[in-house]
Design a protein around this motif. Sequence first.
Motif, short mmCIF file in Angstrom:
data_model
loop_
_atom_site.label_atom_id
_atom_site.label_comp_id
_atom_site.label_asym_id
_atom_site.label_seq_id
_atom_site.Cartn_x
_atom_site.Cartn_y
_atom_site.Cartn_z
N VAL A 40 -9.94 -40.73 19.17
CA VAL A 40 -10.87 -41.56 18.38
C VAL A 40 -12.28 -41.42 18.97
N GLU A 41 -12.35 -41.51 20.29
CA GLU A 41 -13.62 -41.38 21.02
C GLU A 41 -14.26 -40.01 20.72
N GLN A 42 -13.47 -38.94 20.89
CA GLN A 42 -13.95 -37.57 20.66
C GLN A 42 -14.37 -37.38 19.21
N TYR A 43 -13.59 -37.95 18.29
CA TYR A 43 -13.91 -37.80 16.86
C TYR A 43 -15.30 -38.35 16.56
N ASN A 44 -15.57 -39.53 17.09
CA ASN A 44 -16.86 -40.18 16.82
C ASN A 44 -18.04 -39.43 17.43
N VAL A 45 -17.80 -38.72 18.53
CA VAL A 45 -18.86 -37.94 19.17
C VAL A 45 -19.03 -36.59 18.48
N LEU A 46 -17.92 -35.89 18.26
CA LEU A 46 -17.96 -34.51 17.76
C LEU A 46 -18.05 -34.38 16.24
N LYS A 47 -17.56 -35.37 15.51
CA LYS A 47 -17.50 -35.31 14.04
C LYS A 47 -16.94 -33.95 13.57
N PRO A 48 -15.71 -33.61 14.01
CA PRO A 48 -15.15 -32.32 13.62
C PRO A 48 -14.77 -32.27 12.14
N ASP A 49 -14.58 -31.05 11.62
CA ASP A 49 -14.18 -30.88 10.23
C ASP A 49 -12.72 -31.28 10.04
N LEU A 50 -11.95 -31.18 11.13
CA LEU A 50 -10.51 -31.42 11.06
C LEU A 50 -9.98 -31.87 12.41
N VAL A 51 -8.94 -32.72 12.37
CA VAL A 51 -8.25 -33.13 13.59
C VAL A 51 -6.79 -32.74 13.45
N LEU A 52 -6.25 -32.07 14.47
CA LEU A 52 -4.81 -31.81 14.54
C LEU A 52 -4.28 -32.84 15.52
N MET A 53 -3.48 -33.77 15.05
CA MET A 53 -3.07 -34.93 15.83
C MET A 53 -1.57 -35.03 16.03
N ASP A 54 -1.16 -35.06 17.29
CA ASP A 54 0.25 -35.28 17.62
C ASP A 54 0.58 -36.73 17.28
N ILE A 55 1.81 -37.00 16.87
CA ILE A 55 2.19 -38.38 16.55
C ILE A 55 2.53 -39.17 17.81
N THR A 56 3.36 -38.59 18.68
CA THR A 56 3.84 -39.32 19.85
C THR A 56 2.98 -39.04 21.07
N MET A 57 2.19 -40.03 21.49
CA MET A 57 1.31 -39.89 22.66
C MET A 57 1.20 -41.21 23.40
N PRO A 58 0.84 -41.13 24.69
CA PRO A 58 0.65 -42.37 25.46
C PRO A 58 -0.65 -43.08 25.07
N GLU A 59 -0.80 -44.28 25.49
CA GLU A 59 -2.00 -45.11 25.31
C GLU A 59 -2.19 -45.57 23.87
N MET A 60 -2.33 -44.63 22.95
CA MET A 60 -2.43 -44.95 21.52
C MET A 60 -1.76 -43.79 20.79
N ASP A 61 -0.78 -44.08 19.94
CA ASP A 61 -0.11 -42.97 19.26
C ASP A 61 -0.98 -42.39 18.15
N GLY A 62 -0.53 -41.26 17.62
CA GLY A 62 -1.31 -40.55 16.61
C GLY A 62 -1.55 -41.33 15.33
N ILE A 63 -0.58 -42.16 14.94
CA ILE A 63 -0.74 -42.93 13.70
C ILE A 63 -1.82 -44.00 13.88
#
Length: 120
Positions: A40-63
């Motif tokens: 989320v942090e990176q998205y707001n800084v980089l404003k990429p055209d696309l995000v490839l997001m894993d679902i299962t992750m620590p801290e905050m999941d992909g969903i």
Amino acid sequence: MAKNILICDDAAFMRMMIKDILTKNGYNVAGEAENGAKAVEQYNVLKPDLVLMDITMPEMDGIQALKKIKESDPGAMVIMCSAMGQQAMVIESIQSGAKDFIVKPFQADRVIEAVKKVVG
């Protein structure tokens, strides 16, 4: 112009694999994140055209990360990555605004097909 893509997966090996597939096919990897909060942090800084997001992750999941990104940018393009047998999560992510999903283990042609479908 090459599309900028943010890769989000808690496994460094997976990020490396995806990065390799994307760069070989002319895409630019704008950044990487190892959990949903960083994505989320990176998205707001980089404003990429696309995000490839894993679902299962620590801290905050992909969903959760997908929902946060969509809150700040309703037009965000996100493709979810999931392991086999996560159908309910895949459905929830599509309902939450994901454009597509890729099943692990990744097949290069399927990754590129999904990316092309979403961002060209």
